[in-house]
Structures are given as C-alpha cells and as structure tokens.
Design an enzyme around this catalytic site. Structure first.
Site, mmCIF file in Angstrom:
data_model
loop_
_atom_site.group_PDB
_atom_site.id
_atom_site.type_symbol
_atom_site.label_atom_id
_atom_site.label_comp_id
_atom_site.label_asym_id
_atom_site.label_seq_id
_atom_site.Cartn_x
_atom_site.Cartn_y
_atom_site.Cartn_z
ATOM 1 N N CYS A 137 33.674 -22.933 -3.096
ATOM 2 C CA CYS A 137 32.400 -23.384 -2.640
ATOM 3 C C CYS A 137 31.554 -24.257 -3.566
ATOM 4 C CB CYS A 137 31.365 -22.192 -2.508
ATOM 5 S SG CYS A 137 31.918 -21.334 -1.302
ATOM 6 N N HIS B 287 24.095 -24.470 -2.269
ATOM 7 C CA HIS B 287 24.975 -24.394 -1.427
ATOM 8 C C HIS B 287 24.755 -23.392 -0.436
ATOM 9 C CE1 HIS B 287 28.920 -22.674 0.046
ATOM 10 N NE2 HIS B 287 28.677 -21.686 -0.712
ATOM 11 N N ASN C 46 28.441 -20.823 6.342
ATOM 12 C CA ASN C 46 28.995 -21.126 5.003
ATOM 13 C C ASN C 46 30.188 -22.079 5.004
ATOM 14 O OD1 ASN C 46 30.223 -21.295 2.371
ATOM 15 N ND2 ASN C 46 29.932 -19.456 1.915
HETATM 16 O O1 UT7 Z 1 29.808 -18.968 -1.052
HETATM 17 C C1 UT7 Z 1 30.136 -17.973 -2.114
HETATM 18 C C2 UT7 Z 1 30.776 -16.960 -1.408
HETATM 19 N N1 UT7 Z 1 30.004 -16.086 -0.734
HETATM 20 C C3 UT7 Z 1 28.670 -15.709 -0.673
HETATM 21 O O2 UT7 Z 1 27.854 -16.132 -1.294
HETATM 22 C C4 UT7 Z 1 28.367 -14.313 -0.009
HETATM 23 C C5 UT7 Z 1 27.643 -13.381 -0.747
HETATM 24 N N2 UT7 Z 1 27.114 -12.370 -0.207
HETATM 25 C C6 UT7 Z 1 26.550 -11.852 0.874
HETATM 26 O O3 UT7 Z 1 26.172 -13.026 1.303
HETATM 27 C C7 UT7 Z 1 26.222 -10.641 1.320
HETATM 28 O O4 UT7 Z 1 26.611 -9.694 0.359
HETATM 29 C C8 UT7 Z 1 26.876 -10.490 2.630
HETATM 30 C C9 UT7 Z 1 26.262 -11.058 3.744
HETATM 31 C C10 UT7 Z 1 28.357 -10.597 2.711
HETATM 32 C C11 UT7 Z 1 26.765 -8.923 2.935
HETATM 33 O O5 UT7 Z 1 25.209 -8.355 2.991
HETATM 34 P P1 UT7 Z 1 24.863 -7.044 2.052
HETATM 35 O O6 UT7 Z 1 23.445 -7.155 2.322
HETATM 36 O O7 UT7 Z 1 25.480 -7.336 0.544
HETATM 37 O O8 UT7 Z 1 25.731 -5.905 2.834
HETATM 38 P P2 UT7 Z 1 26.738 -4.884 2.437
HETATM 39 O O9 UT7 Z 1 28.177 -5.580 2.280
HETATM 40 O O10 UT7 Z 1 26.056 -4.002 1.381
HETATM 41 O O11 UT7 Z 1 27.059 -4.048 3.847
HETATM 42 C C12 UT7 Z 1 25.698 -3.232 4.474
HETATM 43 C C13 UT7 Z 1 26.415 -2.852 5.341
HETATM 44 C C14 UT7 Z 1 27.900 -2.122 5.273
HETATM 45 O O12 UT7 Z 1 27.787 -0.730 6.112
HETATM 46 P P3 UT7 Z 1 27.591 0.561 5.505
HETATM 47 O O13 UT7 Z 1 28.604 0.828 4.451
HETATM 48 O O14 UT7 Z 1 26.405 0.650 4.733
HETATM 49 O O15 UT7 Z 1 27.578 1.626 6.476
HETATM 50 C C15 UT7 Z 1 28.842 -2.951 6.041
HETATM 51 O O16 UT7 Z 1 29.974 -2.172 6.610
HETATM 52 O O17 UT7 Z 1 26.725 -3.748 6.623
HETATM 53 C C16 UT7 Z 1 27.993 -3.356 7.115
HETATM 54 N N3 UT7 Z 1 28.688 -4.852 7.724
HETATM 55 C C17 UT7 Z 1 28.263 -5.113 8.858
HETATM 56 N N4 UT7 Z 1 27.560 -4.902 9.986
HETATM 57 C C18 UT7 Z 1 27.458 -5.561 10.975
HETATM 58 C C19 UT7 Z 1 29.345 -5.753 6.936
HETATM 59 N N5 UT7 Z 1 29.425 -6.742 7.885
HETATM 60 C C20 UT7 Z 1 28.751 -6.369 8.994
HETATM 61 C C21 UT7 Z 1 28.676 -7.271 10.165
HETATM 62 N N6 UT7 Z 1 28.213 -6.755 11.265
HETATM 63 N N7 UT7 Z 1 29.343 -8.502 10.519
#
Ligand code: UT7
Length: 318
Positions: free
Chosen positions: A112, A245, A275
């Site tokens: 990225c 980004h 993204n």
């Molecule tokens: O370009 C550079 C590369 N990428 C990035 O910059 C991405 C960086 N990270 C992020 O943007 C965020 O960490 C995410 C959007 C990927 C995730 O957001 P988060 O607030 O960190 O959520 P999390 O990973 O802590 O997940 C929270 C919950 C989990 O459930 P439990 O364990 O709390 O029950 C996940 O299983 O959300 C769940 N979850 C979803 N739920 C519905 C994960 N993906 C989804 C989904 N829909 N698509």
C-alpha cells in the site's frame, strides 16, 4: 533541477460491489463495514482485466492532462502488488501497450506504500536530470488476492489505478520524500503463497492481523508526516491538502486528529473505492485535482503505510 507533477489520471473498473452485495456473500452487514471502515462500495475488475489494463487508462488520462505523448515518456515505474504475471514486470507490459520506446521500466513492490515509494524513486531520476518525464502508476486488482469467504478481509479492498506524469521543472515540485520499512512485521500483513514447481504453495490470499496494522498505521503515519514538515521547517497547519492512503476512515481521521489537521483539508475516497493499495493515493489525488480542490502553489502531503511494513510520505508544492 526539480521534479513536478504535471498531470494526473485514474481509472476504476465498471463493476461496483456494494456492502449490500457483500451481505449476501458473507456474514457481514453494511452497518459493520461502514462504521468500522467507512467503506460503502468498491470497484471490481472484469475477469479478463489485468493490472496493466487499468494502468493503461489511468496513464493515458495522466499523459493527456500533462500534455505529453508516448514519445515524451522516458521512465515508467509501476507500483503494484497484483502484477499481470510473475514476469515480465507490469511496467514493461504497460510500456508496450502505451507504445513507449526504449526507456527504463520497472515495478516497485511496497504494497500500500507502493505509490509513495515509486514517486520518491522517480523524483530521484527526474530531479537529477536523468529523465525528463516519468510516468508513475499505482495499479491493483486486489479482488484476485481475496478469499471471498473471509469476511475479515474481503470487505476491505477494491480494484483501480492512478497515475501521474512527473516532469523536470525549474521550480519545486516535490520538496522532500521520506521512506521507511520494518521487516519485523512481515507476517502481520501478507499473501504468503508462491508458485513453485508449477503449483501454488502456501496461502494465496490476503492474511492480516487487522488491529495490529491499525495501531501501527496511526503511529507511523503521524511520525512520517511530522518528519516531512520538520524537514521543510513547516507546521502541520501549513499543509493545504493531506492525501492519505485510503484503507480505513478511522485510520485517516485518527492520523489527521493527532496532527491537528481538520478533515476538510483531507481528501477521502475510501468510501467509494475501498482500499485499492498502491492505487489509492494517486486515485485520491486525481479526484481532488480534477474537482478543483487542489490549486496552484498549495502544499500537498501524500502519506501511506502497507505490508512489510513499509511507510512513507511525499511533500510537494502544487
Ligand atoms: O492498507 C494497509 C492495510 N490494511 C489496513 O490498514 C487495515 C487496518 N485495520 C483495520 O482497518 C481494522 O482493524 C479492520 C477494519 C480490519 C477491523 O476493524 P476492528 O475494529 O479492528 O475489528 P476487529 O478486527 O477487532 O474485529 C471486531 C469484530 C470481531 O468479532 P469478535 O471477535 O469481537 O466477536 C470480528 O470477527 O468484528 C468481527 N468482524 C466482522 N463482523 C462483521 C470482522 N470482520 C467482520 C465483517 N463483518 N466483515
């Protein structure tokens, strides 16, 4: 001698995949995707499109805006994580499609941060007088790298391309470039698979520890912007446009808040594109140039972070 962006262009594939479409594919919701990422839709390339096809349209738009033809281009750098093939480079394939004759052409792989790396590299060629007009492209078909059953990654990414022409100039232009990497984090965000003996070995899909990436991104993006403004004896408030980004609106907002830059000075496209990795910064730049937000003489700061980890910034006067 300095380098200056003289034209921008972008391209997005026709097909749009909305959050509602994704609700029908995996256990997710429009509400979760919007509140956690800011994304409402993303573009998806056609089955027969490759990264150089998207790059071709974006490059043609940038070259038209710069008023140059294929005869004027003497360097092509393509930032991509999703090359057309293992080799030759997507830059060489693009060179052929554009009809550009005999110039250096190569790919940059910094995920990225790829466009920031590519632009910083092109700046060295152009400002040193080695090239007159560099074509710098970010192009991605991330939909090829996604496991469409994995809700934690498939909702985040999209396909697209952005390009700029970087030309020699007596006035800056690019003021400074700042590149970093830390291979300690190479397993946190990766596509570990490879081709060996005619087969794919290992996981060929995006694998990410999202919250680790999130925290690291906010930290290093603030640091690299501070580094760029300190190098130029500026304050964050002097920046007219921050072009980050486009991974997650919460990363963009947190970085802007830490820097004290109001959101009305930040270009946001993640809602419409998701993204798009190496394409996201030149795509957002092209939007803000074409809609007239970015005006002559303004200070523009591009910043990004990605797998590796890699991160960087480019400060320029428009
Ligand atoms: O370009 C550079 C590369 N990428 C990035 O910059 C991405 C960086 N990270 C992020 O943007 C965020 O960490 C995410 C959007 C990927 C995730 O957001 P988060 O607030 O960190 O959520 P999390 O990973 O802590 O997940 C929270 C919950 C989990 O459930 P439990 O364990 O709390 O029950 C996940 O299983 O959300 C769940 N979850 C979803 N739920 C519905 C994960 N993906 C989804 C989904 N829909 N698509």
């Amino acid at each position: 001698m300095y380098s200056r962006i003289t034209g921008t262009g972008s391209y997005l594939p026709d097909k749009i995949l909305t959050n509602q479409d994704l609700e029908r594919m995996v256990d997710t919701s429009d509400e979760w995707i919007r509140t956690r990422t800011g994304i409402t839709q993303r573009h998806i390339a056609a089955k027969d499109q490759v990264a150089s096809d998207l790059a071709l349209y974006a490059s043609q738009n940038a070259m038209k805006a710069a008023g140059v033809t294929s005869k004027d281009i003497d360097l092509i750098i393509v930032a991509t994580t999703t090359p057309d093939m293992v080799f030759p480079s997507t830059a060489c394939i693009l060179q052929n499609k554009l009809g550009v004759e005999n110039c250096p052409a190569f790919d940059v792989q910094a995920v990225c941060s790829g466009f920031v790396y590519a632009l910083a590299t092109a700046d060295m060629f152009v400002s040193s007088g080695k090239c007159r007009n560099a074509l710098v492209v970010g192009t991605e078909i991330y939909s090829k790298l996604l496991d469409w059953n994995d809700r934690s990654t498939c909702v985040l990414f999209g396909d697209g391309a952005g390009a700029v022409v970087l030309s020699q100039s007596e006035n800056p232009g690019i003021l400074s470039t700042h590149l970093h990497a830390s291979g300690d984090y190479c397993n946190v965000l990766s596509v570990p698979g490879s081709i060996s003996g005619g087969k794919v070995e290992g996981n060929p899909y995006v694998n990410m520890e999202g919250s680790v990436v999130f925290k690291f991104a906010v930290k290093v993006l603030e640091e690299v912007v501070q580094e760029a403004i300190a190098k130029n004896n500026l304050q964050a408030t002097d920046i007219d446009w921050l072009i980050p980004h486009q991974a997650n609106i919460r990363i963009i907002q947190s970085t802007a808040k830490k820097l004290g830059i109001p959101m009305d000075k930040v270009v946001v496209a993640v809602d419409k594109h998701g993204n798009t990795s190496a394409a996201s910064i030149p795509l957002a730049l092209d939007i803000a140039v074409r809609d007239g937000r970015i005006q002559s003489d303004q200070l523009v700061l591009l910043e990004g972070v990605g797998g590796g980890f890699t991160w960087g910034a480019v400060l320029l006067r428009w």
